[in-house]
Scaffold this active site. Structure first.
Site, PDB file in Angstrom:
ATOM      1  CB  THR A 271       7.284 -91.808 -41.963  1.00 31.08           C
ATOM      2  OG1 THR A 271       7.714 -91.804 -40.601  1.00 31.08           O
ATOM      3  CG2 THR A 271       8.385 -92.455 -42.776  1.00 31.08           C
TER       4      THR A 271
ATOM      5  CD  GLU B 288       5.868 -87.360 -36.751  1.00 27.74           C
ATOM      6  OE1 GLU B 288       6.296 -86.321 -36.191  1.00 27.74           O
ATOM      7  OE2 GLU B 288       6.583 -88.080 -37.478  1.00 27.74           O
TER       8      GLU B 288
ATOM      9  CE  LYS C 107      11.397 -85.555 -38.625  1.00 33.38           C
ATOM     10  NZ  LYS C 107      10.516 -86.689 -38.308  1.00 33.38           N
TER      11      LYS C 107
ATOM     12  NE  ARG D 175       9.472 -93.925 -39.536  1.00 31.39           N
ATOM     13  CZ  ARG D 175      10.489 -93.462 -38.839  1.00 31.39           C
ATOM     14  NH1 ARG D 175      11.192 -94.281 -38.104  1.00 31.39           N
ATOM     15  NH2 ARG D 175      10.816 -92.202 -38.892  1.00 31.39           N
TER      16      ARG D 175
HETATM   17  C1  3PG Z   1      11.022 -89.530 -36.760  1.00 30.68           C
HETATM   18  O1  3PG Z   1      10.434 -90.150 -37.617  1.00 30.68           O
HETATM   19  O2  3PG Z   1      10.804 -88.345 -36.518  1.00 30.68           O
HETATM   20  C2  3PG Z   1      12.083 -90.177 -35.988  1.00 30.68           C
HETATM   21  O3  3PG Z   1      12.328 -91.474 -36.387  1.00 30.68           O
HETATM   22  C3  3PG Z   1      11.834 -90.163 -34.530  1.00 30.68           C
HETATM   23  O4  3PG Z   1      13.069 -90.222 -33.999  1.00 30.68           O
HETATM   24  P1  3PG Z   1      13.388 -91.097 -32.724  1.00 30.68           P
HETATM   25  O5  3PG Z   1      12.725 -92.428 -32.895  1.00 30.68           O
HETATM   26  O6  3PG Z   1      14.898 -91.212 -32.737  1.00 30.68           O
HETATM   27  O7  3PG Z   1      12.889 -90.333 -31.536  1.00 30.68           O
END
Ligand code: 3PG
Length: 209
Positions: free
Chosen positions: A69, A42, A129, A46
């Site tokens: 995101t 994924e 999720k 960002r």
């Molecule tokens: C996401 O966007 O799913 C999370 O920011 C990922 O979470 P993590 O960086 O704490 O693993």
């Protein structure tokens, strides 16, 4: 959720989550993830280069690559145009879900409460999720939240590290575990693809059924 992404997730039960600052690293990153045994990734929207990263990683061919995101229907549209084969959101937005249906890509919206789960259910979704999973109470919270929703499958993400993978996968409602620990901004900045491959292989070893 149907199609290739669902079967890939069910097979490896692991979703690497990536925030990639520079598109220049996308090729070697895809290579390291695939060499470590990951089947999907994924790419979060960002970073300014995210669309280019999506394009490059999708072209690699060894991974099913999606966008994360995704906050708006417009972002979903752009991500799919850049090669995203699935869409992940941190929260539940019916317009994003609708747009993904139109675009015929699987969508995995985030939920953190039973109310959001009821909305996701009414929207016809069977996979969500759980975000941010660790802060919400980890596997115990997930088990409790999942209990009234027997058909729903979860991809917990947020604060998860390698040592926590087995506990999440031990919850029957969990389809796969997501996280960024396998390929962090720090790894990418150092160009440490060997470490990304090592951490991915370790996670795959813990997650493959
Ligand atoms: C996401 O966007 O799913 C999370 O920011 C990922 O979470 P993590 O960086 O704490 O693993």
């Amino acid at each position: 959720m149907t199609d290739n992404f669902a079967s890939v997730l069910a097979e490896t039960r692991l979703l690497p989550v990536l925030s990639v600052p520079s598109a220049a690293t996308a090729g070697p990153l895809a290579e390291a993830l695939a060499a470590g045994g990951a089947r999907c990734a994924e790419v979060t929207l960002r970073t300014p280069d995210a669309e280019e990263v999506l394009r490059t990683m999708a072209a690699h061919g060894g991974l099913t690559v999606g966008a994360g995101t995704v906050l708006t229907p417009e972002q979903a549209e752009r991500a799919v145009a850049a090669g995203a084969r699935f869409v992940v959101s941190p929260g539940f937005d019916p317009d994003v879900v609708e747009k993904c249906r139109e675009l015929r890509v699987p969508v995995v919206p985030g939920v953190a409460t039973a109310t959001e789960l009821m909305r996701a259910l009414r929207a016809g979704l069977d996979t969500v999720k759980l975000f941010p999973a660790e802060t919400l109470g980890g596997p115990a919270a997930l088990r409790a939240l999942a209990a009234p929703f027997p058909g729903m499958r979860f991809v917990p993400t947020g604060g998860i590290t390698a040592d926590r993978v087995p506990a999440y996968l031990g919850v029957p409602a969990v389809l796969a575990v997501g996280g960024s620990w396998m390929a962090t901004a720090d790894h990418l900045e150092r160009g440490d693809y060997a470490e990304i491959q090592r951490l991915t292989a370790l996670a795959v070893a813990r997650s493959v059924t």
